[in-house]
Each structure stands twice: as structure tokens, then as C-alpha cells.
Design an enzyme around this catalytic site. Structure first.
Site, PDB file in Angstrom:
ATOM      1  CD  GLU A  23      -2.703  -1.315   2.498  1.00  0.00           C
ATOM      2  OE1 GLU A  23      -2.324  -0.673   3.500  1.00  0.00           O
ATOM      3  OE2 GLU A  23      -3.698  -2.057   2.510  1.00  0.00           O
ATOM      4  CD  GLU A  28      -4.799  -5.889   2.558  1.00  0.00           C
ATOM      5  OE1 GLU A  28      -5.551  -5.053   3.121  1.00  0.00           O
ATOM      6  OE2 GLU A  28      -3.593  -6.018   2.832  1.00  0.00           O
TER       7      GLU A  28
END
Length: 533
Positions: A173, A234
Site C-alpha cells: 500500500e 484485500e
């Protein structure tokens, strides 16, 4: 939702290609593959429970394990490394392979994960000028030293080395952080220069991608949101908790609706978390977006498996969803356009005999085999068969006999298995599915497969190949198929169509322009399939 024939094991070094993303669908060893992943962190689950949790994940219908690697546990003091016992990453990955799971590894160095300092060692903060997650020399030096220890331990567990790791995530991320446009390229090079050759990927949300941390910094790496093939790296099955606030709950029905839509769109998915476990000791993280909030030790996450590894309602609805057989139009083939025509083969293991019932969910006709021996057929009229007792392989070869072209049934023309079929009233699950669509690419693979001579007229179903020799300039003709049961004929790659002994048609028209002087290749699919390619 489906499995393909390629399954992970610890094996000899592979000469095939691992996970590839060169088209609109993932492939493994050249075969279409959808990632059905789940996150279980080995460092949050007692080693004695690893096998139990992975077996439960496998039984739910998932095919891929994802896990972070916490730097701060593996190097708690500078230069002191620990990959033993509870932190035996190699043993964890080998166990996944033994149980038939692929692995996507997320080695960081930053992992977030609601873990102390996002997995970074606190001794990095001794440097008062330290700039974490950048190309600051002190951070670069520490990452290099860590990866010098980590990568040699896992390199031979990559797909190309005979292991189950099919992809490696680059950092985590970073688009949401994006302090250094050279950083992601540095981390990518850390992996490549140490011999990682599997597919590299990143994980970011849409806002993170727009920050430029991925596109500008790391060419040649698959980001798992905007590019094909699509993957939700995710999907949050729940959420973490902080002290002083309520436990987060995400209802099973709401989760099921979202996951179902993801799968219907042909997208790969990773459930974060499938089983959360516990952040034992002092390893819980904290959040601070203007207000500091410390996270609790339980990482239950309202996941499909509870903190203690117990089944939850989410587990059961997911298992039903993932284990359901799917119709041919929704198979992840042909650039995620599904299968249009031909045959689809469904195969599963049964542990007893009894009454097999189609529940009128076969479209349109299925030949049924037990341990490759034919036991009968199912169709709209015949919906029950008796299956012999014992643990056996049950195979159904389902034929699409043609879709309705007129009338009110146009919306109900999906083919293959369109719902549950039952054995002794229990729905069958865990099908391996093969697409046999007779497209040119399929026929090319078939023609290069090994063939065996048949000394007399065959009484069994299968693929048959013969040569038609034409002496003169070819003209129009017909093939007499009256003694060939039911099947399909192709000549020189041209599909002439179906034949069926019940009539009224017993001859297939062969246009002269499709023939050539000399040798012509005739391929017949008679009734069913005995040769898998």
C-alpha cells in the site's frame, strides 16, 4: 468456485511458467487460473495449529494462502535473525504446499497488518534522521541486510524452484504513503537482484494508485486494481478493533453479496483475513489520524474462522459459494468471456455410492463415469442414477446441445451444471472443471497429444482421429455417421456438427472446399472423453 488440474506440491524444478498475467486472466503453467486466496499469518497462529487452520481454509474451497512476513520478529535486534520454531517461515510454506495450496508471499519490508510499526524493527528509530519507507541510506542498508537473510531461505520455494510460491508482493500500500518516488523501484530491485522471478504485484486502493507511488515508481509490476487480470488483493472480511470502542461486526449476508458479485465478474480475490488469530505479547499496532488509538491483541477480525479457529456463519456461506459448481458461461476462459459451446467436464471425489440426482440442473446432457468407467447418462428426462459403493472419482461430461433461439426461455440458456447435483441428497462439492470447447486452440493441443491405435471398431467413448485420402480434386460429399452413436466430427479443423443415432439426420455434409487432395484429418468426439489434455 473451480479448481484446475494444476495443483501445488513440492516438486522438482519447474520448466513451465508459474502465475502469469499476460492477458485478461491469470494462468498457471498456461492453464486458466482464478486466485481464491485467504490470509492467515503464521506469526499470529501457534505453530501446532497451523495445519488445522490451513486444512479448514482448503476445505472452504480456497486455493491460495497469503501471508505477510514481519521483519521485526525475524530480526528483533540488528543482525540477530530468527527463522526457527514459531517463526519457521519455510516450514509454513512447505505445509501449505503439502496441503495443496498455492502461496502469495508479502515480505514487506513494511506490512501494516495492525502490527507494531507495520512490521518494521523499532531499532531503526535509533537513527534520529531515519526516514522509514524511503531510500534514506540508513533504511536502505537495513533492508538490504534483512533481505540478504530472508530471500535465500524462500528462493527455492518459488514456483520455478519447485515450490508453491506463485507471486510476491512488493512492499504494501505504498501509494497511500508515497514519500519517495524511487523507493518502490528499490524494493523491486531488492527482490529481482536476489533471484525472485515469480510474478511481482502490489496492493493499493484507488486513491493510493492516483498518488503515483506505483505507476511512476515501479514499472513491470502488476497492481491489483486497475489492470487486467483483476484481483482484489484485500477484501476485508471484517475489521480490527481498538481499545475503548465496540467490536466490529460485518454481517455474513452482506459479505456474501459482495464476494458473489466479485466472483460473478470473473475477478480473483484474497480474503483479508480468512483467520486473524492473535497479536500476542506487545506486537499490536496503533492508529493515529489526529487521535492516537491503540489496537487490541485479538485479531479476530470477525473473519470466517474465529480467533480460536472455530467455524463461523461466514465460513459456511463462503464454503457453499466456493464449492458450488459453475455453468460454462462463467468459466474463467477465453479472456474471461466464458465457454460458449462444446463440452464441460466436472470431476470430484465421492466416498460412498448411492443415488445420484441431477435436480434437473444439467444442461443439457451428461455422461456419468465412476473411476473412468461409464455408468449411464443424465438429461431432462433421466435425472437419477445408481452409483456403486466406495471411495471413487465421479466424472460428468456435460454437453451443450444448443441454446433456445425463440420463446420465453431465452433468459434461461446457461449450460453445464447450473445448480447442485446430489448424492444421497447431499450436494456434491469440490469439482475440478475442464473446458472442452473444441475451439482451434483446443484442437491444436489435441492434435499434438499422444494417440493410440484402435485395432477394431471401438465400443467406448473418446476422441478418435483418422485420415481421409482424396485421390482427385475434392468435391462435396457426406459422412455416414449412422453407426457412431452420438458426437461431433471435425475435418481439417472445420467443425461439421453433431451426429446422433436416434436420427433423423445420419449424414454430415462435407463441403468440397474444406477438403484437399491427398490426406485429410478427421477427428471425431464420440459420446464422451477418455483422454484429458
Amino acid at each position: 468456485i473451480y479448481n484446475w488440474a494444476v495443483k501445488p506440491t513440492l516438486r522438482r524444478m519447474s520448466s513451465g511458467r508459474g502465475l502469469m498475467a499476460n492477458s485478461s486472466q491469470f494462468t498457471v503453467e498456461g492453464k486458466p487460473f482464478r486466485i481464491l486466496g485467504g490470509s492467515i499469518h503464521y506469526f499470529r497462529v501457534p505453530k501446532a495449529h497451523w495445519e488445522d487452520r490451513l486444512l479448514k481454509m482448503k476445505a472452504c474451497g480456497l486455493n491460495t494462502l497469503t501471508t505477510y512476513v514481519p521483519w521485526n520478529l525475524h530480526e528483533p535486534e540488528r543482525g540477530m535473525f530468527n527463522f526457527q520454531d514459531q517463526l519457521d517461515l519455510k516450514a509454513y510454506i512447505c505445509l501449505a504446499a503439502k496441503l495443496g495450496l498455492w502461496v502469495i508471499l508479502r515480505p514487506g519490508p513494511y506490512i501494516c497488518a495492525e502490527w507494531d510499526l507495520g512490521g518494521l524493527p523499532s531499532w531503526l528509530l535509533q537513527d534520529k534522521h531515519m526516514q522509514l519507507r524511503t531510500t534514506y541510506p540508513g533504511f536502505v542498508s537495513a533492508v538490504n541486510a534483512y533481505f540478504d537473510k530472508l530471500i535465500p531461505l524462500i528462493k527455492h520455494l518459488m514456483f520455478q524452484g519447485g515450490g508453491p510460491i506463485i507471486a510476491v508482493q512488493v512492499e504494501n500500500e505504498y501509494g497511500s504513503y508515497a514519500k519517495d518516488d524511487k523507493y518502490m523501484a528499490f524494493i523491486k530491485n531488492c527482490l529481482l537482484s536476489r533471484g525472485i522471478t515469480e510474478l511481482l504485484l502490489t496492493s493499493d486502493n484507488w486513491e493510493g494508485l492516483k498518488c503515483g507511488g506505483v505507476e511512476e515508481g515501479i514499472p513491470g509490476v502488476l497492481d491489483t486494481l486497475p489492470q487486467r487480470p483483476l484481483m482484489v488483493m484485500e477484501y476485508w472480511s471484517g475489521w480490527f478493533d481498538v481499545w475503548g470502542e465496540n467490536h466490529h461486526i460485518f454481517q455474513a449476508d452482506d459479505m456474501l453479496a459482495v464476494v458473489s458479485e466479485i466472483l460473478e465478474r470473473g475477478v480473483s480475490i484474497n480474503l483479508y483475513m480468512f483467520h486473524g488469530g492473535s497479536s500476542f505479547g506487545f506486537m499490536n499496532g496503533a492508529m493515529d489520524f489526529g487521535t492516537y488509538k491503540s489496537q487490541v491483541n485479538s485479531y479476530d477480525y470477525d473473519a470466517p474462522l474465529s480467533e480460536a479457529g472455530d467455524y463461523t456463519p461466514k465460513y459456511h456461506v463462503l464454503r457453499t459459494l466456493f464449492k458450488k459448481p459453475i455453468n460454462m458461461e462463467n468459466l474463467p476462459v477465453n479472456n474471461n468471456n466464458g465457454q460458449s459451446y462444446g463440452y464441460t467436464l466436472y470431476e470430484t471425489t465421492i466416498t460412498s455410492g448411492g443415488t445420484l440426482h441431477s435436480m434437473n440442473n444439467i444442461r443439457d446432457r451428461a455422461l456419468v463415469f465412476v473411476d473412468r468407467q461409464p455408468v449411464g447418462s443424465l438429461n431432462y428426462k433421466t435425472q437419477e442414477l445408481t452409483i456403486p459403493d466406495g471411495k471413487r472419482t465421479l466424472t460428468l461430461l456435460v454437453e451443450n446441445c444448443g441454446r433456445v433461439n425463440y420463446g420465453k426461455a431465452l433468459d434461461n440458456q446457461r449450460k453445464g451444471l447450473v445448480g447442485d447435483i446430489t448424492l444421497n441428497n447431499a450436494p456434491l462439492r469440490d469439482f475440478t472443471i475442464y473446458c472442452l470447447d473444441m475451439r482451434p486452440s483446443f484442437m491444436k493441443r489435441l492434435s499434438s497429444a499422444p494417440w493410440k491405435s484402435v485395432p477394431h471398431k471401438p465400443s467406448f467413448p473418446g476422441f478418435f482421429q483418422a485420415t481421409l485420402h482424396v485421390e482427385e480434386s475434392p468435391g462435396d460429399t457426406f459422412l455416414n455417421m449412422s453407426d457412431w452413436g452420438k458426437g461431433v466430427v471435425l475435418i481439417n479443423g472445420q467443425n461439421l456438427g453433431r451426429h446422433w443415432f436416434i436420427g433423423p439426420q445420419h449424414y454430415l455434409y462435407v463441403p468440397g472446399p474444406w477438403l484437399r487432395r491427398g490426406e485429410n484429418q478427421v477427428c471425431s468426439v464420440r459420446n464422451s472423453l477418455i483422454l484429458l489434455i
